[in-house]
Design a protein around this motif. Structure first.
Motif, PDB file in Angstrom:
ATOM      1  N   ARG A 129     -54.703  71.665 -83.800  1.00 60.75           N
ATOM      2  CA  ARG A 129     -55.815  70.897 -83.235  1.00 60.75           C
ATOM      3  C   ARG A 129     -55.845  71.014 -81.718  1.00 60.75           C
ATOM      4  O   ARG A 129     -56.888  71.265 -81.120  1.00 60.75           O
ATOM      5  CB  ARG A 129     -55.690  69.422 -83.651  1.00 60.75           C
ATOM      6  N   SER A 130     -54.700  70.848 -81.072  1.00 57.17           N
ATOM      7  CA  SER A 130     -54.651  70.915 -79.616  1.00 57.17           C
ATOM      8  C   SER A 130     -54.905  72.338 -79.130  1.00 57.17           C
ATOM      9  O   SER A 130     -55.648  72.561 -78.165  1.00 57.17           O
ATOM     10  CB  SER A 130     -53.299  70.423 -79.105  1.00 57.17           C
ATOM     11  N   ALA A 131     -54.303  73.320 -79.805  1.00 60.65           N
ATOM     12  CA  ALA A 131     -54.501  74.705 -79.399  1.00 60.65           C
ATOM     13  C   ALA A 131     -55.970  75.093 -79.469  1.00 60.65           C
ATOM     14  O   ALA A 131     -56.492  75.759 -78.559  1.00 60.65           O
ATOM     15  CB  ALA A 131     -53.659  75.626 -80.280  1.00 60.65           C
ATOM     16  N   SER A 132     -56.644  74.683 -80.535  1.00 57.00           N
ATOM     17  CA  SER A 132     -58.068  75.014 -80.673  1.00 57.00           C
ATOM     18  C   SER A 132     -58.912  74.328 -79.612  1.00 57.00           C
ATOM     19  O   SER A 132     -59.857  74.916 -79.066  1.00 57.00           O
ATOM     20  CB  SER A 132     -58.560  74.608 -82.066  1.00 57.00           C
ATOM     21  N   ALA A 133     -58.561  73.095 -79.282  1.00 57.05           N
ATOM     22  CA  ALA A 133     -59.327  72.362 -78.269  1.00 57.05           C
ATOM     23  C   ALA A 133     -59.239  73.047 -76.918  1.00 57.05           C
ATOM     24  O   ALA A 133     -60.245  73.187 -76.206  1.00 57.05           O
ATOM     25  CB  ALA A 133     -58.816  70.926 -78.180  1.00 57.05           C
TER      26      ALA A 133
END
Length: 810
Positions: A527-531
């Protein structure tokens, strides 16, 4: 002949109470050598010992008033018939000799300025080099006071470790002397002569000055207010941090020609590469980096000069501290905000890269792991500098700043003018803190590699942190909403293998180590990487963006992020970047590392064109000249728009943005590389420039031309018998080009065949040869050829560089 640890220990046990009295004849440097009379006083408990003295001629020796036939092999001067075992006989050796000037920055360097014909000589020493300048016990733990005199031609002034006095004249010869220094290691000696341009002042009761070549007088006068203010601010800041006063009687600094290091912390007169005093515009990034270097070298007056490591396993005791203090004080005292952004995207990334290679070593290895000075030479790397810096930053977070400084002050006061090892520093920390500094040092300084902080989500969306590694970490985990606006965070301790749940951050985008608190890679949850991949420019904090870029650099290194995907991130996000230092870091790392190591040769032209488009887009969107110039630097290395490049040259500016001389030469080199600048064009630019920058810039541009004849001429220029290391570097920089793989293929083999012999010219040249490794993509057969060629490499420095290149590319 490299001094071994065993030899150094034996000599330190036998020799004591050393003092040097040196008289240099620096007149008529055009003769190619200089005269020296050296008086070395010492006590010795053994019947014999030796001085190092490299390459001397016409050597004569007087021992305790008696002429003695020198027992000299060109590197060591044997002294026999001294006091017997168990006694402490006092001795005096007088050596007279002539020694050669050098042009590689390792020794008594000589330089004729093409701008005005002025001649300069300056001793650049450092590890294993003082012996090329004068006879000495060339090891750190035989510190000694220096009394120095020099004779020069008229019209010349001198620089040295002590305050200089003009003692009189004898016809065309001027005689000078310097105040006797406190005890110094031989590696910290400096003397220089030339028609220096000087700006002097007094501060805190001491004489201060900046010096430069006469042809750079206008540049020094342009920057002197800033340089003086930076120097004073850093000095005053250190006076507030350290209880030990400034240990030397003056603080002069000089921009000098031919310096191989960025700077050298010689007390009394610190020397800097004169590239730090550029012609044309002085960018904010250069000013900040220069202030960091000034703060770094000033820190060495305490870490390295007042207190000096005993042997080279403790290089970190001076370099890690100076690196840490340089970034800290440049921001806190000199006012250059965002220094951690620069560190996070440059040196810290280099530290991770170094730590992933076979050549990695602990920040503080054991003494027996550094068996001689040749081995020590390879440890002046990003482990000793940047990883050590990051470890000390974590130490401050872990201990608290007040406790850290209390330990530092105890260490400096207890060991003033002495020599130390790791245990001495740890003991000082232990005495100042109730924490276990011994365990911390063992975990952080005696081990290799880096830990990784992994983020996972549980079924409720709660971020869970787990440490892969063995070190304790205290770090800030930042939290963001879906638009990447900050919504708080937590200070987390990862001290064991138990996962840490961050319940308060459930559902949030998270970034561990967002404040660059520790030295650890970050593996983000999906989730954080995609954001961050989707919307990095929305992340307002430039340091947090720098941490994300660092994770992407790491992904390319490990192969977790393919080159094509990485270039997509650059194309998508860099044009919207607002921090010039991040732009510069991404541009440089992409051009010098990713293209050469991760993009196949046949895909390189398209990748370069894609980057040029991104840099052009960034230039069009940039809102201030500093940011625009950062994109111009990338565009100057990638665009094929010859008309635009020529318009820049005609205007001596890039799309209305004032630039600096070195950037103009980058444009000339790019025109040459794309076949739009012939030899006559380059020669006209060289004549227009008229400085040493022009000489080297022209050498690079001529080598950059794509034709087979141009490459053959470049190779011939690089392998001339008397080529200087600096000219060699610039020719080879122009030779390699990722878009010219076909014409360059034969030169990969030629480089591999010639490099081992070239590296035998000395330490400085070996570093230049290793740094000239083919900056193009190498296929499997070429990498195998590098592996095979390693068998013929005797230079420790070159072998290390080649092994590092192999590790980076595989």
């Amino acid at each position: 002949m490299s001094l071994t640890l065993a030899e150094a220990r034996a000599r330190a046990a036998a020799v004591s109470h050393v003092a040097y009295d040196l008289a240099f004849d620096l007149t008529r440097p055009e003769r190619g050598d200089y005269g020296l009379r050296a008086t070395v006083a010492f006590a010795c408990r053994e019947d014999e010992t030796f001085l190092e003295l490299v390459g001397a001629r016409e050597v004569s020796l007087v021992l305790d008033g008696r002429p003695v036939e020198p027992d000299y092999d060109g590197a060591r001067l044997r002294l026999r018939g001294l006091a017997g075992p168990g006694s402490a006989g006092e001795h005096e050796v007088v050596v007279t000799a002539r020694l050669p000037y050098v042009t590689d920055g390792d020794g008594m360097h000589t330089f004729t300025d093409p701008a005005d014909g002025a001649r300069y000589v300056c001793a650049y020493v450092g590890m294993d080099v003082a012996q090329k300048v004068f006879p000495c016990f060339d090891q750190n733990d035989l510190k000694a006071p220096f009394t120095v005199r020099a004779s020069t031609d008229q019209g010349v002034t001198v620089l040295g470790n002590g305050r200089a006095s003009r003692d009189g004249e004898d016809g065309d010869v001027v005689h000078w002397s310097f105040t006797t220094t406190p005890p110094l290691p031989p590696a910290m000696f400096v003397v220089g002569a030339g028609p220096w341009h000087t700006r002097a002042w007094e501060h805190a009761g001491l004489p201060f000055a900046w010096h430069c070549r006469a042809s750079l007088a206008a540049e020094l006068d342009r920057d002197i207010d800033e340089l003086q203010a930076t120097t004073n601010a850093c000095f005053d800041h250190y006076a507030g941090l350290f209880e030990e006063p400034m240990p030397f009687d003056s603080y002069e600094q000089a921009f000098v020609p031919g310096q191989n290091w960025g700077a050298l912390e010689t007390p009394g007169c610190v020397t800097y590469r004169d590239e730090l005093l550029p012609r044309g515009r002085t960018t904010d990034r250069l000013r900040a980096n220069r202030a960091t270097t000034i703060a770094h070298e000033m820190a060495h007056m305490w870490f390295g000069d007042l207190v000096t490591m005993t042997w080279w396993e403790d290089t970190w005791l001076q370099e890690s501290f100076a690196d840490y203090m340089g970034y800290r004080v440049a921001e806190d005292a000199a006012g250059h905000a965002g220094r951690l952004v620069a560190f996070e995207t440059t040196r810290k990334v280099n530290a991770y890269n170094a730590d992933a290679r076979r050549s990695t070593h602990p920040v503080a290895p054991l003494a027996d792991d550094v068996p001689d000075v040749d081995a020590a030479a390879t440890n002046f790397d990003m482990i000793s500098y940047a990883k050590g810096n990051a470890a000390l930053r974590q130490l401050v977070v872990w201990l608290g700043d007040e406790t850290f400084l209390a330990g530092v002050n105890r260490y400096l006061s207890r060991h003033r003018f002495g020599n130390t090892v790791l245990a001495d520093f740890v003991a000082a920390l232990d005495a100042a803190s109730d924490r276990d500094a011994v365990a911390w040092a063992q975990a952080w300084l005696r081990s290799t590699g880096f830990d990784t902080v992994h983020v996972r989500r549980d079924e409720d969306g709660v971020p869970v942190l787990r440490r892969a590694g063995t070190r304790p970490h205290r770090l800030w985990v930042a939290a963001y909403d879906d638009d990447l606006s900050p919504v708080g965070g937590e200070l987390v301790d990862l001290a064991d293998d138990e996962p840490v749940r961050l319940d308060a951050l459930a559902g949030r985008v998270v970034l561990p180590n967002a404040r660059s608190d520790t030295y650890a890679q970050v593996a983000l949850d999906d989730r954080s990487a995609s954001a961050f991949a989707d919307g990095l420019p929305r992340l307002a904090d430039p340091l947090a963006r720098a941490v994300v870029w660092g994770s992407w650099f790491a992904g390319v290194r490990t192969g977790a992020l393919g080159a094509e995907d990485y270039l997509g991130l650059v194309a998508r996000h860099l044009p919207r970047e607002t921090e010039p230092m991040i732009v510069t870091s991404v541009v440089n790392r992409t051009l010098t590392s990713v293209l050469a190591t991760r993009v196949p040769a046949d895909a390189a032209p398209a990748a370069v064109a894609r980057l040029a488009e991104a840099f052009d887009e960034g230039l069009a969107a940039a809102g201030d000249d500093e940011l625009r110039l950062a994109f111009v630097e990338g565009l100057a290395a990638t665009t094929r728009d010859a008309g635009r490049l020529r318009r820049w040259l005609d205007a001596d500016a890039a799309d209305g943005v004032a630039w600096y001389a070195a950037l103009r030469w980058s444009v000339v080199a790019r025109l040459a590389a794309i076949g739009e600048a012939d030899a006559a064009f380059v020669e006209a630019e060289r004549r227009r420039d008229g400085t040493v920058d022009g000489e080297l810039g022209a050498a690079r541009a001529l080598a950059a031309r794509p034709g087979a004849d141009a490459k053959a001429a470049a190779w011939a220029a690089a392998t001339e018998p008397d080529v200087s290391n600096r000219r060699f570097q610039w020719v080879m920089r122009g030779l390699w080009d990722v878009e010219q793989a076909a014409v360059l293929a034969p030169y990969v083999d030629r480089y591999l065949a010639a490099a081992p012999g070239l590296a035998e010219r000395g330490q400085a040249f070996a570093q230049a040869v290793g740094g000239a490794f083919p900056a193009v993509h190498l296929d499997a057969a070429q990498l195998a050829a590098v592996e095979q060629a390693l068998a013929g490499v005797s230079s420790t420095i070159l072998r290390r560089d080649w092994e590092d290149e192999l590790d980076d590319r595989r």
